[in-house]
Design a protein around this motif. Structure first.
Motif, PDB file in Angstrom:
ATOM      1  N   LEU A   1       0.917  -1.210  -0.072  1.00  0.00           N
ATOM      2  CA  LEU A   1       0.126   0.010   0.025  1.00  0.00           C
ATOM      3  C   LEU A   1       0.859   1.167   0.165  1.00  0.00           C
ATOM      4  O   LEU A   1       1.647   1.426   1.026  1.00  0.00           O
TER       5      LEU A   1
ATOM      6  N   ARG B   1      -5.664   5.855   0.057  1.00  0.00           N
ATOM      7  CA  ARG B   1      -6.890   6.466  -0.195  1.00  0.00           C
ATOM      8  C   ARG B   1      -6.356   7.868  -0.160  1.00  0.00           C
ATOM      9  O   ARG B   1      -5.700   8.042   0.642  1.00  0.00           O
TER      10      ARG B   1
ATOM     11  N   LYS C   1     -16.291  10.383   6.764  1.00  0.00           N
ATOM     12  CA  LYS C   1     -17.511   9.451   7.271  1.00  0.00           C
ATOM     13  C   LYS C   1     -18.324   9.257   5.897  1.00  0.00           C
ATOM     14  O   LYS C   1     -18.716  10.461   5.290  1.00  0.00           O
TER      15      LYS C   1
ATOM     16  N   ILE D   1     -16.422   4.855   8.684  1.00  0.00           N
ATOM     17  CA  ILE D   1     -15.278   5.857   8.910  1.00  0.00           C
ATOM     18  C   ILE D   1     -13.739   5.560   8.158  1.00  0.00           C
ATOM     19  O   ILE D   1     -13.400   4.448   9.129  1.00  0.00           O
ATOM     20  N   PHE D   2     -13.382   6.219   7.275  1.00  0.00           N
ATOM     21  CA  PHE D   2     -12.100   5.746   6.726  1.00  0.00           C
ATOM     22  C   PHE D   2     -11.155   6.817   7.598  1.00  0.00           C
ATOM     23  O   PHE D   2     -11.441   7.981   7.645  1.00  0.00           O
ATOM     24  N   GLU D   3     -10.256   6.059   8.242  1.00  0.00           N
ATOM     25  CA  GLU D   3      -9.242   6.721   8.836  1.00  0.00           C
ATOM     26  C   GLU D   3      -8.008   6.673   7.793  1.00  0.00           C
ATOM     27  O   GLU D   3      -7.964   6.317   7.023  1.00  0.00           O
ATOM     28  N   LYS D   4      -7.023   7.362   8.162  1.00  0.00           N
ATOM     29  CA  LYS D   4      -5.644   7.846   7.352  1.00  0.00           C
ATOM     30  C   LYS D   4      -6.180   8.100   6.114  1.00  0.00           C
ATOM     31  O   LYS D   4      -5.577   7.560   5.143  1.00  0.00           O
TER      32      LYS D   4
END
Lengths: 192, 192
Positions: free
Chosen positions: A91, A123, A146, A154-157
């Protein structure tokens, strides 16, 4: 204060490839130039041309080339493609290609072995500097995003990329879009 | 108080099918019984047998049958399979099959047209009642689940399924696992 600029449209990527001038020439012939068939954000376009990529275990046909030409070739696949290709795909942020695996690429004129450049893209949100100022975020900062709907999460980072030549857009891949049941141009919300 | 029971292991599902006794007989012959080749949680097993599923646009070979036999046949696919099959697949809790699309299933003896039962499964946590008591959660309640790692995220709307005959496990599909870069048996954390 609530800023409507927190809402960002989603752009979903499938596996694709960016080519250097040299690799384009090797695959398609000298002085070949790509034919845009759909414009994406900024000057980025999906080309009519596709290539095949071949890993040790399996391959994918019709991998779309994204233009314009880049300094280094880069192949972006889904984590779910790792198994079929037989390569552990790291990644990475786009352009950070040190110590990434290579892959074989087949075009109409030739096949070439890229020595590196196979990644799964982190992302990220492309954002003009004006929106970055309103939201109080900086280039390379990470935020949370969010989503809503029946698979809300909720996508973090999520990496912020401030660029004035790109439209404001959250870039996720198909795995991430399906996990959240998102479609292109759905609006999601940034929070720190 | 921090409860170590908040940590739940991940179990990742690929597309698969559950068959009723009648559909098993139609596909594999009268009095056929499935051969377990790997036990999952509780008495659930992946069978040696597979079938083909065929949608209006495309098909998948070698779709694994999960045993034991169920009252109703149910085909669980990934949202990313919708495009290849050419069917819009609804997100459903296992067993909630009203108004779901059907699909054609091919076995060694026959092919059958299921009139319903094609779903994408809602993520959920199987949990013995003892753990539910410790965590203070109830059957059919929804919780959030936080993951760690380079694609960390928070799954919202994760359904609690209290069952004493199943092991404690978060069930997500391959799309969701890749979006979060999770592997089987990784530990993730429940919070309300």
């Amino acid at each position: 204060m609530y800023a409507r600029e927190k809402k960002v449209p989603v752009g979903i990527s499938n596996r694709h490839i960016h080519l250097s001038q040299g690799d384009l020439a090797r695959l398609f012939g000298r002085d070949y130039s790509l034919t845009p068939y759909r414009y994406l954000i900024g000057k980025q376009f999906a080309a009519k041309e596709t290539v095949k990529i071949i890993g040790p275990k399996g391959s994918f046909d019709k991998v779309r080339i994204l233009g314009p030409i880049r300094t280094h070739s880069q192949v972006e696949v889904l984590l779910s493609d790792s198994y079929k290709l037989g390569v552990k795909v790291p990644l990475r942020q786009s352009g950070e290609l040190e110590d990434t695996p290579g892959i074989e690429v087949v075009g109409p004129c030739n096949k070439i072995q890229l020595s590196q450049g196979l990644i799964c893209a982190k992302r990220h949100i492309h954002m003009p500097s004006q929106i970055a100022r309103i939201l109080g975020v900086k280039d390379k900062e990470s935020v949370n995003v969010k989503t809503v709907g029946n698979r809300s999460l909720i996508f973090e980072k999520v990496l912020i990329r401030v660029r004035d030549d790109f439209d404001y857009e959250l870039h996720i891949d198909i795995d991430e879009a399906n996990a959240a049941n998102l479609q292109n141009d759905n609006l999601v919300e940034i929070y720190k």
